[in-house]
Design a protein around this motif. Sequence first.
Motif, short mmCIF file in Angstrom:
data_model
loop_
_atom_site.label_atom_id
_atom_site.label_comp_id
_atom_site.label_asym_id
_atom_site.label_seq_id
_atom_site.Cartn_x
_atom_site.Cartn_y
_atom_site.Cartn_z
N VAL A 1 0.84 -1.19 0.00
CA VAL A 1 0.00 0.00 0.00
C VAL A 1 0.88 1.24 0.00
CG1 VAL A 1 -1.70 1.31 1.30
CG2 VAL A 1 -1.86 -1.17 1.18
N GLU B 1 -5.56 2.71 -3.00
CA GLU B 1 -4.59 2.26 -1.99
C GLU B 1 -5.29 1.49 -0.88
OE1 GLU B 1 -1.47 2.40 -2.55
OE2 GLU B 1 -1.90 3.49 -4.41
N LEU B 2 -6.38 2.08 -0.40
CA LEU B 2 -7.00 1.51 0.80
C LEU B 2 -7.68 0.18 0.52
CD1 LEU B 2 -8.31 4.74 2.49
CD2 LEU B 2 -6.54 3.22 3.32
N HIS C 1 -1.86 12.98 1.73
CA HIS C 1 -3.24 13.44 1.65
C HIS C 1 -3.70 14.00 3.00
CE1 HIS C 1 -7.44 13.58 0.51
NE2 HIS C 1 -7.73 12.95 1.64
N LEU D 1 -12.50 10.31 3.99
CA LEU D 1 -11.40 11.26 3.78
C LEU D 1 -11.72 12.22 2.64
CD1 LEU D 1 -8.31 8.94 4.28
CD2 LEU D 1 -9.19 10.72 5.80
N CYS D 2 -12.34 11.71 1.61
CA CYS D 2 -12.61 12.59 0.47
C CYS D 2 -13.78 13.54 0.75
CB CYS D 2 -12.85 11.77 -0.79
SG CYS D 2 -11.33 10.91 -1.27
N VAL E 1 -4.40 17.50 -3.87
CA VAL E 1 -5.56 16.60 -3.92
C VAL E 1 -6.87 17.33 -3.72
CG1 VAL E 1 -4.47 14.46 -3.27
CG2 VAL E 1 -5.09 16.12 -1.52
N ALA F 1 -7.76 7.82 -6.16
CA ALA F 1 -6.38 7.55 -5.76
C ALA F 1 -6.32 6.94 -4.37
CB ALA F 1 -5.58 8.84 -5.81
N ILE F 2 -7.05 7.57 -3.44
CA ILE F 2 -6.99 7.09 -2.07
C ILE F 2 -7.63 5.70 -1.96
CG2 ILE F 2 -7.77 7.54 0.27
CD1 ILE F 2 -5.76 9.50 -0.44
N CYS G 1 -9.28 12.52 -6.03
CA CYS G 1 -8.90 12.21 -4.66
C CYS G 1 -9.46 10.85 -4.29
CB CYS G 1 -9.45 13.26 -3.70
SG CYS G 1 -9.77 12.69 -2.02
N LEU H 1 -13.38 4.29 4.41
CA LEU H 1 -12.32 5.23 4.81
C LEU H 1 -12.07 6.26 3.72
CD1 LEU H 1 -9.27 3.54 6.51
CD2 LEU H 1 -10.55 5.54 7.24
N LEU I 1 -16.38 3.67 11.12
CA LEU I 1 -15.19 4.31 10.60
C LEU I 1 -14.00 4.05 11.52
CD1 LEU I 1 -14.45 6.11 8.23
CD2 LEU I 1 -14.67 8.03 9.75
#
Lengths: 497, 497, 503
Positions: A26, B17-18, A34, B35-36, B3, B13-14, B10, B31, C7
């Motif tokens: 990852v 990864e996650l 970010h 975040l976005c 971002v 891309a994020i 955003c 998640l 979350l």
Amino acid sequence: MGVLDADGECFTAIRDELVKLESQGVNGTLLATHLCDLASSLVSSTYGLNTFFVLISAYLVFAMQIGFAMLCAGSVRAKNTMNIMLTNVLDAAAGALSYYLVGYGFAYGKDGNKFIGSGSFAMHDFKSDVDYRNWIFQWAFAAASAGIASGSIAERTQFTAYLVYSTFLTGFVYPVVSHWVWSPYGWLTALDPEKEHLFKSGMVDFAGSGVVHMVGGIAGFWGAFLEGPRLGRFDVRGRKQEIKGHSGTLIVLGSFLLWFGWYGFNPGSQVAIADQVSAIIVARCAITTTLCGAAAAVTTLFAKKLLVAHWSVADVCNGLLGGFAAITAGCAFVEPWAAVLLGFLAAWTLIGMNALMEKFQYDDPLEAFQLHGGCGLLGVLFVGLLGKEDYVEQVFSRGNFGGLFYTGSGRLLAAQLVGAIVIILWTSLLMGICFALLKAFNLLRISQEDEIAGLDLTRHGGSNYPGDDHHPAKLYPPTALGQAADSNAKNVYSSKV
Amino acid sequence: MGVLDADGECFTAIRDELVKLESQGVNGTLLATHLCDLASSLVSSTYGLNTFFVLISAYLVFAMQIGFAMLCAGSVRAKNTMNIMLTNVLDAAAGALSYYLVGYGFAYGKDGNKFIGSGSFAMHDFKSDVDYRNWIFQWAFAAASAGIASGSIAERTQFTAYLVYSTFLTGFVYPVVSHWVWSPYGWLTALDPEKEHLFKSGMVDFAGSGVVHMVGGIAGFWGAFLEGPRLGRFDVRGRKQEIKGHSGTLIVLGSFLLWFGWYGFNPGSQVAIADQVSAIIVARCAITTTLCGAAAAVTTLFAKKLLVAHWSVADVCNGLLGGFAAITAGCAFVEPWAAVLLGFLAAWTLIGMNALMEKFQYDDPLEAFQLHGGCGLLGVLFVGLLGKEDYVEQVFSRGNFGGLFYTGSGRLLAAQLVGAIVIILWTSLLMGICFALLKAFNLLRISQEDEIAGLDLTRHGGSNYPGDDHHPAKLYPPTALGQAADSNAKNVYSSKV
Amino acid sequence: MACNSTLEAALAAVASAAKLDVNQSAVLTDFVCGYDGRIGDAVTGTNAMFLLFSAYLVFAMQAGFGMLCAGSVRAKNALNIMLTNVMDAAAGAISFFVFGFAFAFGGGAESNAFIGDYNFAQSHFSADDALANYGMWMFQWAFAAAAAGITSGSIAERTQFTGYLAYSTFLTGFVYPVIAHWVWAPSGWISAFNTGNMFLDVGMVDFAGSGVVHMTGGIAGFMGAWIEGPRLGRFDAKGRTQEMKGHSGTLVVLGTFLLWFGWYGFNPGSLTAIVPADGVLKHAIVARAAVTTTLSGGAAALTTLFARRWMTGHWNVTDVCNGLLGGFAAVTAGCSVIEPWAAILLGFLAAWTLIGMNRLAERIKYDDPLEAFQLHGGCGLLGVVFVGLLAKKSFLMEAYGKVEGTPYGLFYGGGGKLLAAQLIGAICIAAWTAVTMGVLFYALQMFGLLRITQEEEAAGLDLTAHGNSSYVFDDGKGGQDAKLLPPDAFQAKAPVKQGTERV
């Protein structure tokens, strides 16, 4: 704000953890970037919002100078208007230079002691926008303080005297008082939860009923007292004669502009709005300010109707401003109903002070001492009685002190009293000496001839309202414009005179 | 912002990864969404804050129209006040329509070339909020430019001429200049780090000493020069005769409102505040503006006291405004001490220009050319000397150019000079032709008869200040109101006439 | 967006995947979850500031009204009318605080369709409730004061001050709040925000109050001015209009400009928030409202300029100022839902509406020193109706959060429902105001509290009711002082030579 303040650290701390994810395939660095971008954008945006708020508030406080200028111009006779408006322009302009050179340093310089600040002279060590925005905001306050004083001594003071006391007031007297109360290092302050405070409370003066209004009012008192009343203000038997200002329109315009500007003065004094608590405090200040001024205006309206049988607009305007001067100390700390009560009291305070000063044959063309000094003092003490504990805690982030009627403890009231007394003594001493010296050197009051002719003519080169007597017909022979023109001109002018 | 700008990206891309962690029991999609969401709400908060800032700044710049109107009204004779105030109302009102139809398109339309913009006429392709807010802000500037010119030609110009030149100025002449300097496509601009700039520097005019003030001042010059001085301004031997404005109060009110509005003009020209760098620039602009104006006012006060032995409030006001006009180009780029120096120079520039223009028998009722043209030029050149490299880099995100005294390189100064010269030539050419044509068709100057009678009477249907001669006593027989009323009314009126 | 347990579990899983210990895991969770509050703070602060500064701008309109009114009346009544403007704001603050705000917005969605009944004197203040916080009170108070300010113009120069106090308190405290409740409260019967029971599927769209504020103020003024009749000398014995000029064009222009300045709080500010909670880009709407406001006013001013030039042969600045304000009053209802070109069209129509209304008023011998009824009533009505014709669907959805299928402007093909809602709303506002204020003014008239006597009118209110004149002139040669001192007081010294002495 924690991690948010330190962008670099945020990155290190979070990245170190998330990079461990790389072993799982990852891209942890991307994630960390970010998150830290978010953090720094948020910090930036908050900074921006607070700066915006402080600057706009400062502009509104500056707009009070327009208000003072119009109020003063309307309250004096036409023959002295240019004089008083020039002082108002210079309160802001010359005040900016003296506050730049020394005033801000004495007030908020970081190397000072409990009594006076030091450093930051001529902005030599200004770094961040916080310094810049604070300077603008505080300068506007200093100019307001000088503006108050110039009202008291209107219509009879030499311009040189004005230049001297005004520079002294904005450059030294006022900054020292603001250091005591509004700098976290000052001996009277209630700021900084870490330190020891006077009576475990400290003086609470949110936007300056004491720091600005009492200082300005008392400075004005000494000037007006030492030079004595205007010619004709009291007749040979000591009875008061009305000397009316030349324009009610300008008085109303000025009062409205002051009201407008007060929304920068009071709510703006929170100097932050980018968090929920600040936003609540700011909005509360706006509503208490409105209600207190409104209550004072309505009280004055009916009181004057009872006392003198007129609905008097100039008195209503002054009552309104008295309410504002009173609520300035406590706008963030009192409940809306208490603001209404305070407005009621402020109106009567002003009426009482005016009656009292008339007894003493004290003459103040703008009622500046009665209004800013008297109602300002009322406001400072009122917080000691009706400052709500919860609200005080919201502002100062430390609890356990508040008004006598809420907490049953007189600590805050005692601090307010001590603060008020010290402000009175300090201002009286310095400004008293200043005006006495000016008087001794014959620089204070103008001559009787000048006073009768008016300052505009004698010092400022002419009247504020010249008639249309410069018309070209005087400069040319009658035939120069041809016959038609001439007869036309004559008709026009004769109908105007 | 990285971002933050691209919300959709955003997310992708994020999430990519996650999602890789889903095998570990991580709800990566959730998640990433969270975040976005955070990022996008921060973006919209930033947008909102910046829009708010630009709008409030635009409102303040608009408030300068109030200032111009009052300043102009006070500076002319009572018989021409309605005329000049009408031009000020129309600078904003008619200016809004011509700027809507064509002006904005010429200035910032996206399909243009280096010389002139194209597109966005009548807002036909407006999409985002940025277009709308920019339009409001730029319209207020265009109106200010026209407002300056109308001062120069006051008291002797036909209203038709005003309508023509004003539309031409806000619709074409001014927009083209602003395209050169403030559009990223313009040939003079210093914006857009990617492109080639004039002398590897580009002209640096933060809020428009050149773009607004010089254009307005020079346009005014040609009008005033071509129609000649007002009747009686210079006597038969060419000596200057004072023609005083009818109200000092209005001059002070106007100057103060202009000062107030200048806080939108200069700091607002950053058109963003939601990040730390912008916040710093904005706050610095507010400070330098204040100090430069203040220094100019104080300098003028003492200079005039020396020269004419009066403390002259109208001159102090003009000096103040001269300081503001000068700092407008460099408010973001000079240090506070340099702003004080610039104010000092601006005051003397204005005094010198006035003396010079008197020699040439050039008559400008508002001193608009001397003030906005002269001090504006000074301000443009001053940046070439004392624009600090770091500050320039903050604003333009590209380094390696700055004032001569900081960098030792004259590139910026050369760009400033070229810019100033081209602005002078462009404005002179177009406005000169415009006014010359008006003159040729006899549409420029009013007749001598009209000038003596005053424009208000001849073109605007009456005096600005009618006496109270409409009172009912004239319309009714004397007995209609009863005897008491009649005598009462008579007393009142006789004391007023 | 809130940081919930799901979350947190996800974050914990990330932590475990990265092999973090408990403390490090907590740092990560705090860091991410902390954003909710911090961004919330920034949003709250921005919106609070937007609302408050819009309120301050609307308040500045009082200064504008004060100056406009003062300039539009004769010098002998200037103090009187300015005092009414001060009291609109001051006395209005007290009555709006004690009950007006509760009648208008108290109780939120729970109150009944006709009138609010909760939160008197801010007794149930809540920072979180958008309709019960201090900022909202400030904004709404400034609006209420504006409505009262409009009315005081219509009845200028001939009304007892007691009469003024009575109607002003009644208007700000009751009549206006009830209308505001109908149109703007979430439970109002015709409100476009009444999601539970939407009138004609759309509700009345009056964004900033062409109907709620301007028509109310204008019609209230009409009832007052109509009942007390024209000023003495306004119509001569044969019924011809006599021009009664205000005493200062400068004040008219100053007042108009200040109103223009304040209108940027009135119209764009009526969104009451600039950062969305719901994802709609509100800042775009705010900026567009500023643009439409400017263009409508500008078009109205220019139309008036040429129309009056054509009709009277003069370039008339006071008419231009009134035309400008007419354009603003008209665009107030639709500033957020019409396109810029439509705003220009509206301004053009507003100018002619005002000219026509003035003609009509003259015909029926109605005297309104400020043209307040013609301007605010007439152009306000025009603006309300115009929304029914040219409200754009996408703008309506943005500004009001309407969903697909909502009725919109007739000319865009949105059907007649919106127009019907606008018309019904306008009629109800007019009827309600006319009845309540008519009764009040009539009662005042009956008790001899409305109009001043002819003697007082001739002498001027400033002298008779306020004991003063707005303008005290002195001759610059001693004036009042010289009279109070014995003639020989200055003999010891040299006589004054004007202007020769310089210190």
